[in-house]
Design a protein around this motif. Structure first.
Motif, PDB file in Angstrom:
ATOM      1  N   GLU A 131       0.831  -1.210   0.000  1.00  0.00           N
ATOM      2  CA  GLU A 131       0.000   0.000   0.000  1.00  0.00           C
ATOM      3  C   GLU A 131       0.862   1.257   0.000  1.00  0.00           C
ATOM      4  N   LYS A 132       1.976   1.166   0.752  1.00  0.00           N
ATOM      5  CA  LYS A 132       2.875   2.326   0.815  1.00  0.00           C
ATOM      6  C   LYS A 132       3.415   2.676  -0.566  1.00  0.00           C
ATOM      7  N   ASN A 133       3.611   1.629  -1.392  1.00  0.00           N
ATOM      8  CA  ASN A 133       4.214   1.859  -2.699  1.00  0.00           C
ATOM      9  C   ASN A 133       3.212   2.076  -3.824  1.00  0.00           C
ATOM     10  N   LEU A 134       1.942   1.999  -3.506  1.00  0.00           N
ATOM     11  CA  LEU A 134       0.932   2.233  -4.539  1.00  0.00           C
ATOM     12  C   LEU A 134       0.885   3.723  -4.878  1.00  0.00           C
ATOM     13  N   THR A 135       0.937   4.019  -6.172  1.00  0.00           N
ATOM     14  CA  THR A 135       0.920   5.436  -6.555  1.00  0.00           C
ATOM     15  C   THR A 135      -0.136   5.696  -7.626  1.00  0.00           C
ATOM     16  N   ILE A 136      -0.569   6.957  -7.641  1.00  0.00           N
ATOM     17  CA  ILE A 136      -1.430   7.411  -8.741  1.00  0.00           C
ATOM     18  C   ILE A 136      -0.539   8.284  -9.631  1.00  0.00           C
ATOM     19  N   LYS A 183      -3.607  19.093  -3.741  1.00  0.00           N
ATOM     20  CA  LYS A 183      -3.377  19.151  -2.285  1.00  0.00           C
ATOM     21  C   LYS A 183      -4.684  19.218  -1.507  1.00  0.00           C
ATOM     22  N   SER A 184      -5.706  19.810  -2.142  1.00  0.00           N
ATOM     23  CA  SER A 184      -6.975  19.964  -1.434  1.00  0.00           C
ATOM     24  C   SER A 184      -7.820  18.679  -1.445  1.00  0.00           C
ATOM     25  N   VAL A 185      -7.316  17.651  -2.171  1.00  0.00           N
ATOM     26  CA  VAL A 185      -8.051  16.365  -2.149  1.00  0.00           C
ATOM     27  C   VAL A 185      -7.706  15.629  -0.840  1.00  0.00           C
ATOM     28  N   ASP A 186      -8.746  15.204  -0.133  1.00  0.00           N
ATOM     29  CA  ASP A 186      -8.585  14.622   1.212  1.00  0.00           C
ATOM     30  C   ASP A 186      -7.625  13.451   1.307  1.00  0.00           C
ATOM     31  N   ASN A 187      -7.813  12.501   0.434  1.00  0.00           N
ATOM     32  CA  ASN A 187      -7.090  11.234   0.555  1.00  0.00           C
ATOM     33  C   ASN A 187      -5.635  11.298   0.080  1.00  0.00           C
ATOM     34  N   ILE A 188      -5.227  12.446  -0.480  1.00  0.00           N
ATOM     35  CA  ILE A 188      -3.856  12.551  -1.013  1.00  0.00           C
ATOM     36  C   ILE A 188      -2.866  12.824   0.123  1.00  0.00           C
ATOM     37  N   ASN A 189      -1.757  12.066   0.127  1.00  0.00           N
ATOM     38  CA  ASN A 189      -0.699  12.317   1.105  1.00  0.00           C
ATOM     39  C   ASN A 189       0.083  13.559   0.674  1.00  0.00           C
ATOM     40  N   LEU A 198       1.556  10.556  -7.135  1.00  0.00           N
ATOM     41  CA  LEU A 198       0.850  10.839  -5.881  1.00  0.00           C
ATOM     42  C   LEU A 198       0.690   9.576  -5.050  1.00  0.00           C
ATOM     43  N   LYS A 199       0.694   9.774  -3.738  1.00  0.00           N
ATOM     44  CA  LYS A 199       0.394   8.632  -2.851  1.00  0.00           C
ATOM     45  C   LYS A 199      -0.858   8.959  -2.042  1.00  0.00           C
ATOM     46  N   VAL A 200      -1.584   7.895  -1.678  1.00  0.00           N
ATOM     47  CA  VAL A 200      -2.840   8.137  -0.950  1.00  0.00           C
ATOM     48  C   VAL A 200      -2.704   7.699   0.515  1.00  0.00           C
ATOM     49  N   ASN A 201      -3.568   8.280   1.344  1.00  0.00           N
ATOM     50  CA  ASN A 201      -3.568   7.892   2.761  1.00  0.00           C
ATOM     51  C   ASN A 201      -4.275   6.561   2.961  1.00  0.00           C
ATOM     52  N   ASP A 202      -5.425   6.414   2.291  1.00  0.00           N
ATOM     53  CA  ASP A 202      -6.191   5.180   2.448  1.00  0.00           C
ATOM     54  C   ASP A 202      -6.354   4.522   1.085  1.00  0.00           C
ATOM     55  N   VAL A 203      -5.665   3.368   0.962  1.00  0.00           N
ATOM     56  CA  VAL A 203      -5.606   2.723  -0.342  1.00  0.00           C
ATOM     57  C   VAL A 203      -6.978   2.189  -0.805  1.00  0.00           C
ATOM     58  N   GLY A 237      -9.392   4.413  -5.948  1.00  0.00           N
ATOM     59  CA  GLY A 237     -10.156   4.543  -7.201  1.00  0.00           C
ATOM     60  C   GLY A 237     -10.926   5.851  -7.238  1.00  0.00           C
ATOM     61  N   LYS A 238     -11.585   6.144  -6.131  1.00  0.00           N
ATOM     62  CA  LYS A 238     -12.401   7.366  -6.027  1.00  0.00           C
ATOM     63  C   LYS A 238     -11.499   8.613  -6.162  1.00  0.00           C
ATOM     64  N   THR A 239     -10.356   8.551  -5.459  1.00  0.00           N
ATOM     65  CA  THR A 239      -9.424   9.679  -5.488  1.00  0.00           C
ATOM     66  C   THR A 239      -8.901   9.897  -6.905  1.00  0.00           C
TER      67      THR A 239
END
Lengths: 233, 301
Positions: free
Chosen positions: B57-62, B83-89, B132-137, B141-143
């Motif tokens: 999950e740590k290595n999953l990127t968009i 940056k304003s998208v919630d799930n983006i690290n 980009l990396k997400v907080n919650d994998v 898809g939604k992000t």
């Protein structure tokens, strides 16, 4: 000084059997009392009430100042520590040695080991079993097992010793030896003895106070009683 | 102290009882051992899966590719929007303009290098991109589709399909192993409770005598509670040893990887001792709970 007072006591079991009816009795400190009566007369119920194995349905049973009718279940163990009980079937713990059986109660109240050793040795000496403290109950004769039971009952020097047919499982010679031990305890320690028994010979020989129960009613109280007078029971 | 003498004698009685009722204790210890071995396997398995998925999950990127005509200014506006998208690290947003993408590709492969080294800035038709990396994998898809809707974004890639399925499978495995561990713990508690129940029944006379000679309820109950504890501890010895030595051996034999090079096993250094402690904890707590249950239910004094 009255050690036991039973006032207007009734005992009716849940199945409707009435064991005692309007029973009144007073026993002084240091007395030796036989309770006699036919099987089912109510003597076992009376004895069981004295160590709070049973509760009276009505009336008062005061033992050593404690009204057992009002004694809460969670406080029963403290009451039982003040009285000694000797049973017909000895009720020894088979997996414990003589020493462990006698010391059992003392250990459970957290007494120090050296104090326990002193008391147990004294009690076993009194019943003449000092040499057998490492034996297990099944290595002893019936008489010896009953002596262990007596030693366990007197180890904490109770004021009252309740004996529920202690010679019921023993031959006459052994019964006499056991009675000698109990009489000795009564004389030297001043312990009040209450003994339910069927043994005519013992009652006649010892000439102690005799309480006669018939159908749950006290029908006789003789100061130097004999069984002979009641041969019909 | 009086209380310590009572505790000491309760503990010694518990040990005596374990050995005096040997066949019963043996049955209970065996059941506890088997259950705890299964619990240990479940813990090791789920912890490894967990560690692997966390790494994955740590290595999953968009990767968000910008339109070819997007300017530096557009990229800056997009950066703020992303940056304003919630799930983006927010700490791991990487922007590469098309020149940087080209350099990265050249470094990656000799063939690319051969072709691209001749390119001028005008020849470069690659697209600038955001990594980009997400907080919650779970919501990747939604992000990703949220970012795809932004203007000046051409296309967004995140290994859709495969990632979603992988996440679902691992989530299921994690939940299933937790359910299994809980179920096994309950079974162990039940077995120990049953053993104590049988001990109580087999010692009915003893308990009656104890009551008659003035033993307090607590003193009667304590040895049974300690007995459950002792059974639990004895039952966890073999699972603990198996966990410690078994895991080290498997780890060494497999070279630290399970089945594939991507699935790295957890280093046994601290992990096995945590698992061993958990097993001892489960064994003892379950033992106490089991015996408490039996004492409450069958020792009415």
């Amino acid at each position: 000084m009255k050690l036991i007072e039973i006032k207007n006591c009734y005992k009716v079991y849940k199945n409707g059997v009435a064991a005692l009816a309007n029973f009144n009795l007073e026993i002084e400190k240091g007395e030796f009392v036989f309770i006699i009566g036919a099987s089912g007369s109510g003597k076992s119920s009376l004895v069981k009430m004295l160590y709070r194995e049973e509760k009276p349905t009505r009336g008062e049973v005061i033992v050593g100042g404690v009204n057992v009718a009002k004694l809460k279940n969670r406080k029963v163990y403290k009451f039982r520590r003040k009285i000694g009980v000797v049973f017909q079937d000895f009720k020894l713990l088979p997996k414990l040695t003589v020493y462990e059986n006698v010391s059992f109660g003392l250990k459970n109240i957290g007494m120090k080991e050296d104090k326990i050793r002193e008391k147990v040795t004294k009690a076993l000496k009194r019943v003449g079993l000092k040499e057998k403290l490492r034996c297990f109950p099944n290595q002893l004769s019936g008489g010896e097992q009953q002596r262990v039971c007596i030693a366990r009952a007197i180890v904490n020097e109770p004021k009252i010793l309740i004996c529920d047919e202690p010679t019921g499982n023993l031959d006459p010679k052994t019964s006499k030896e056991i009675m000698d031990v109990i009489e000795e305890i009564n004389k030297t320690m001043g312990t009040t003895i209450i003994m339910a028994t069927h043994d005519k010979e013992i009652v006649n020989r010892m000439k102690k106070r005799v309480i006669l129960i018939e159908n749950g009613v006290l029908t006789g109280d003789y100061l130097k009683g004999r069984y002979k007078a009641h041969e019909n029971i | 102290m009086k209380i310590f003498r009572i505790l000491k004698s309760s503990i010694s009685d518990a040990f005596k009882s374990v050995f005096r009722n040997f066949s019963l204790s043996f049955a209970s210890v065996t059941c506890t051992t088997i259950t705890l071995i299964l619990v240990s396997l479940a813990i090791i398995f789920s912890a490894n899966i967990n560690s692997f998925t966390t790494n994955l999950e740590k290595n999953l990127t968009i990767v968000a590719f910008l339109d070819r005509d997007a300017t530096e200014e557009d990229a800056n506006i997009l950066l703020e929007a992303i940056k304003s998208v919630d799930n983006i690290n927010k700490d791991e947003i990487v922007y590469q303009d098309k020149e940087e993408v080209k350099v990265a590709m050249q470094e990656e492969s000799e063939d690319f290098n051969a072709i691209m080294s001749t390119w001028t800035a005008e020849d470069n038709h690659l697209q600038s991109l955001f990594i980009l990396k997400v907080n919650d994998v779970k919501h990747i898809g939604k992000t990703a589709s949220e970012i795809a809707k932004m203007s000046k974004i051409d296309v967004v890639k995140y290994g859709e399909g495969m990632v979603d399925q992988l996440v679902m499978v691992f989530d299921f495995v994690k939940k299933a192993s937790i359910i299994m561990v809980v179920a096994l713990i309950l079974v162990t508690a039940f077995l120990i409770s049953n053993t104590i129940k049988l001990t109580i029944i087999s010692r009915k006379t003893e308990i009656e005598i104890m009551r008659l000679i003035g033993t307090s309820n607590l003193v009667i109950k304590l040895p049974f509670l300690f007995e459950g504890f002792v059974l639990g501890i004895i039952g966890s010895i073999i699972p603990v040893l198996l966990t410690i030595y078994g895991y080290i051996i498997i780890y060494d034999k497999l070279g630290g990887y399970l089945f594939l090079k991507v699935i790295a096993m957890i280093n046994p250094k601290y992990f096995i001792f945590y698992v061993a402690l958990i097993l001892l904890g489960i064994g003892s707590v379950v033992g106490i709970i089991g015996s408490y249950r039996a004492v409450r239910k069958y020792l009415k004094i």
